[in-house]
Design a protein around this motif. Sequence first.
Motif, mmCIF file in Angstrom:
data_model
loop_
_atom_site.group_PDB
_atom_site.id
_atom_site.type_symbol
_atom_site.label_atom_id
_atom_site.label_comp_id
_atom_site.label_asym_id
_atom_site.label_seq_id
_atom_site.Cartn_x
_atom_site.Cartn_y
_atom_site.Cartn_z
ATOM 1 N N LEU A 1 22.974 -3.273 5.750
ATOM 2 C CA LEU A 1 22.715 -1.885 5.334
ATOM 3 C C LEU A 1 22.979 -0.987 6.530
ATOM 4 O O LEU A 1 22.717 -1.373 7.674
ATOM 5 C CB LEU A 1 21.237 -1.716 4.983
ATOM 6 N N TRP A 2 23.471 0.216 6.277
ATOM 7 C CA TRP A 2 23.580 1.211 7.340
ATOM 8 C C TRP A 2 22.493 2.244 7.052
ATOM 9 O O TRP A 2 22.648 3.145 6.244
ATOM 10 C CB TRP A 2 24.968 1.856 7.347
ATOM 11 N N THR A 3 21.308 1.999 7.667
ATOM 12 C CA THR A 3 20.155 2.825 7.313
ATOM 13 C C THR A 3 19.143 2.850 8.463
ATOM 14 O O THR A 3 19.382 2.273 9.522
ATOM 15 C CB THR A 3 19.527 2.265 6.015
ATOM 16 N N ASP A 4 18.014 3.529 8.245
ATOM 17 C CA ASP A 4 16.971 3.591 9.269
ATOM 18 C C ASP A 4 16.017 2.404 9.064
ATOM 19 O O ASP A 4 15.157 2.434 8.167
ATOM 20 C CB ASP A 4 16.222 4.928 9.148
ATOM 21 N N GLY A 5 16.196 1.365 9.883
ATOM 22 C CA GLY A 5 15.435 0.128 9.723
ATOM 23 C C GLY A 5 13.931 0.322 9.859
ATOM 24 O O GLY A 5 13.150 -0.310 9.151
ATOM 25 N N ARG A 6 13.517 1.231 10.754
ATOM 26 C CA ARG A 6 12.068 1.422 10.970
ATOM 27 C C ARG A 6 11.421 2.029 9.737
ATOM 28 O O ARG A 6 10.321 1.657 9.337
ATOM 29 C CB ARG A 6 11.822 2.312 12.186
ATOM 30 N N LYS A 7 12.129 2.977 9.133
ATOM 31 C CA LYS A 7 11.572 3.616 7.929
ATOM 32 C C LYS A 7 11.535 2.626 6.767
ATOM 33 O O LYS A 7 10.565 2.567 6.020
ATOM 34 C CB LYS A 7 12.373 4.870 7.559
ATOM 35 N N LEU A 8 12.605 1.833 6.662
ATOM 36 C CA LEU A 8 12.651 0.842 5.582
ATOM 37 C C LEU A 8 11.524 -0.174 5.759
ATOM 38 O O LEU A 8 10.850 -0.562 4.798
ATOM 39 C CB LEU A 8 14.018 0.157 5.595
ATOM 40 N N ARG A 9 11.290 -0.560 7.000
ATOM 41 C CA ARG A 9 10.227 -1.522 7.278
ATOM 42 C C ARG A 9 8.868 -0.929 6.875
ATOM 43 O O ARG A 9 8.019 -1.596 6.304
ATOM 44 C CB ARG A 9 10.258 -1.843 8.775
ATOM 45 N N GLN A 10 8.677 0.370 7.205
ATOM 46 C CA GLN A 10 7.420 1.047 6.864
ATOM 47 C C GLN A 10 7.224 1.100 5.343
ATOM 48 O O GLN A 10 6.130 0.887 4.833
ATOM 49 C CB GLN A 10 7.445 2.476 7.441
ATOM 50 N N VAL A 11 8.326 1.362 4.623
ATOM 51 C CA VAL A 11 8.269 1.416 3.152
ATOM 52 C C VAL A 11 7.772 0.068 2.606
ATOM 53 O O VAL A 11 6.831 0.005 1.815
ATOM 54 C CB VAL A 11 9.675 1.738 2.575
ATOM 55 N N LEU A 12 8.411 -1.029 3.086
ATOM 56 C CA LEU A 12 8.045 -2.350 2.574
ATOM 57 C C LEU A 12 6.634 -2.736 3.008
ATOM 58 O O LEU A 12 5.865 -3.299 2.232
ATOM 59 C CB LEU A 12 9.064 -3.397 3.034
ATOM 60 N N THR A 13 6.280 -2.373 4.259
ATOM 61 C CA THR A 13 4.933 -2.695 4.745
ATOM 62 C C THR A 13 3.884 -2.003 3.871
ATOM 63 O O THR A 13 2.897 -2.628 3.472
ATOM 64 C CB THR A 13 4.779 -2.231 6.218
ATOM 65 N N ASN A 14 4.096 -0.717 3.567
ATOM 66 C CA ASN A 14 3.121 0.001 2.746
ATOM 67 C C ASN A 14 2.980 -0.653 1.372
ATOM 68 O O ASN A 14 1.877 -0.791 0.847
ATOM 69 C CB ASN A 14 3.540 1.469 2.563
ATOM 70 N N LEU A 15 4.123 -1.058 0.795
ATOM 71 C CA LEU A 15 4.070 -1.668 -0.545
ATOM 72 C C LEU A 15 3.375 -3.034 -0.499
ATOM 73 O O LEU A 15 2.570 -3.350 -1.378
ATOM 74 C CB LEU A 15 5.486 -1.819 -1.123
ATOM 75 N N ILE A 16 3.681 -3.819 0.553
ATOM 76 C CA ILE A 16 3.058 -5.153 0.633
ATOM 77 C C ILE A 16 1.548 -5.002 0.910
ATOM 78 O O ILE A 16 0.723 -5.693 0.322
ATOM 79 C CB ILE A 16 3.741 -6.041 1.707
ATOM 80 N N ASN A 17 1.189 -4.030 1.783
ATOM 81 C CA ASN A 17 -0.239 -3.813 2.066
ATOM 82 C C ASN A 17 -0.992 -3.463 0.783
ATOM 83 O O ASN A 17 -2.098 -3.942 0.548
ATOM 84 C CB ASN A 17 -0.431 -2.681 3.077
ATOM 85 N N ASN A 18 -0.382 -2.615 -0.047
ATOM 86 C CA ASN A 18 -1.022 -2.259 -1.318
ATOM 87 C C ASN A 18 -1.147 -3.478 -2.219
ATOM 88 O O ASN A 18 -2.173 -3.688 -2.862
ATOM 89 C CB ASN A 18 -0.206 -1.184 -2.051
ATOM 90 N N ALA A 19 -0.061 -4.277 -2.263
ATOM 91 C CA ALA A 19 -0.092 -5.467 -3.118
ATOM 92 C C ALA A 19 -1.253 -6.379 -2.700
ATOM 93 O O ALA A 19 -1.990 -6.895 -3.541
ATOM 94 C CB ALA A 19 1.240 -6.203 -3.029
ATOM 95 N N VAL A 20 -1.443 -6.523 -1.376
ATOM 96 C CA VAL A 20 -2.540 -7.370 -0.877
ATOM 97 C C VAL A 20 -3.895 -6.734 -1.235
ATOM 98 O O VAL A 20 -4.808 -7.404 -1.706
ATOM 99 C CB VAL A 20 -2.425 -7.559 0.658
ATOM 100 N N LYS A 21 -3.943 -5.395 -1.045
ATOM 101 C CA LYS A 21 -5.217 -4.682 -1.270
ATOM 102 C C LYS A 21 -5.672 -4.776 -2.725
ATOM 103 O O LYS A 21 -6.841 -4.939 -2.998
ATOM 104 C CB LYS A 21 -5.010 -3.214 -0.861
ATOM 105 N N PHE A 22 -4.701 -4.686 -3.651
ATOM 106 C CA PHE A 22 -5.084 -4.611 -5.066
ATOM 107 C C PHE A 22 -4.927 -5.940 -5.810
ATOM 108 O O PHE A 22 -4.894 -5.971 -7.029
ATOM 109 C CB PHE A 22 -4.294 -3.491 -5.761
ATOM 110 N N THR A 23 -4.806 -7.043 -5.042
ATOM 111 C CA THR A 23 -4.747 -8.376 -5.667
ATOM 112 C C THR A 23 -5.805 -9.250 -5.011
ATOM 113 O O THR A 23 -5.816 -9.381 -3.784
ATOM 114 C CB THR A 23 -3.352 -9.029 -5.445
ATOM 115 N N ASP A 24 -6.702 -9.808 -5.803
ATOM 116 C CA ASP A 24 -7.744 -10.648 -5.218
ATOM 117 C C ASP A 24 -7.357 -12.115 -5.266
ATOM 118 O O ASP A 24 -7.643 -12.874 -4.357
ATOM 119 C CB ASP A 24 -9.059 -10.453 -5.989
#
Length: 276
Positions: free
Chosen positions: A144-167
């Motif tokens: 990809l030709w993109t901003d890797g740090r922002k993409l990483r933040q996007v995925l981190t936020n989504l994974i953190n939510n997935a962990v938070k809302f799954t027991d």
Amino acid sequence: MAVARQMSVALENRELFCNLQASRNELERANKVKDEFLSVMSHELRTPLSVVAGYSTMLRAEQLGPLTKEQALGVDVIQRNSKELFTMIESIMNATKIEAGSMIAENDAVSAAELLTELKVTYDFPTGKKIRFEWRCSETLPLLWTDGRKLRQVLTNLINNAVKFTDDGSIVISAEEKVEENDGCHRRYIEFRVSDSGIGIPAEERDKIFERFHQVDSSTTRSFEGVGLGLYIVKSFTEMLNGRVSVCSEVGRGSTFTVLIPLQPVAVELSNAVSR
Ligand code: ADP
């Protein structure tokens, strides 16, 4: 009489317009003050918090003397909560930068496979829940030709939510190539998906969750931590990368967030221009 009536209407309109302008200026000023306050506060909070985090790491590593089992558990709680506080402060800082328009994307060559491998290492620790992670990604995905740090933040936020809302259940993170055809133009994307088998999101909330500070249950007795900025940042960053984010969910069964990032940001702009 007609001229006088028209003049009085014009004067009234002028007064209304002036009042409206004054209220708008006042609102803009208040908004700016609020953003500056949030930004300064977040910076100021970060310094003492780094000290707390640093000392608790030293304590946990027993560099300041041996710990009993109970003391070690106490330090673990301090470390977990400092990390959570760091995430919240980062979110507030990112959100204020987005609002101020001072956030820019810095493009570079990014490998989706490498990004997912890095994230996998980050989440390779006990979450204290019965969650099974699954990572699906082909090594042969194009860069990809993109901003890797922002993409990483996007995925981190989504994974953190997935962990938070799954027991108890599973979280699947995947990346695959997609090609879309629009007006005869082929655009290539990498599609990232974060799926969980958690609590799910009611249909009427699915659009609102991307708004600033919106939480499905915002009561003070809410059992999940967070400030309601994670998905706002996901949406803003994704759009900054010329991508799109969407969600599918079923209450009680889980949610899937899909992020489409174009391989080349300019290609999208060019093809848009052509189709216009
Ligand atoms: P928060 O800091 O509250 O997690 P977010 O902006 O990340 O803020 O999410 C907004 C809201 O969307 C959350 O408070 C939650 O109600 C809902 N939400 C987000 N992700 C999920 C998910 N994977 N499962 C269920 N609900 C979710």
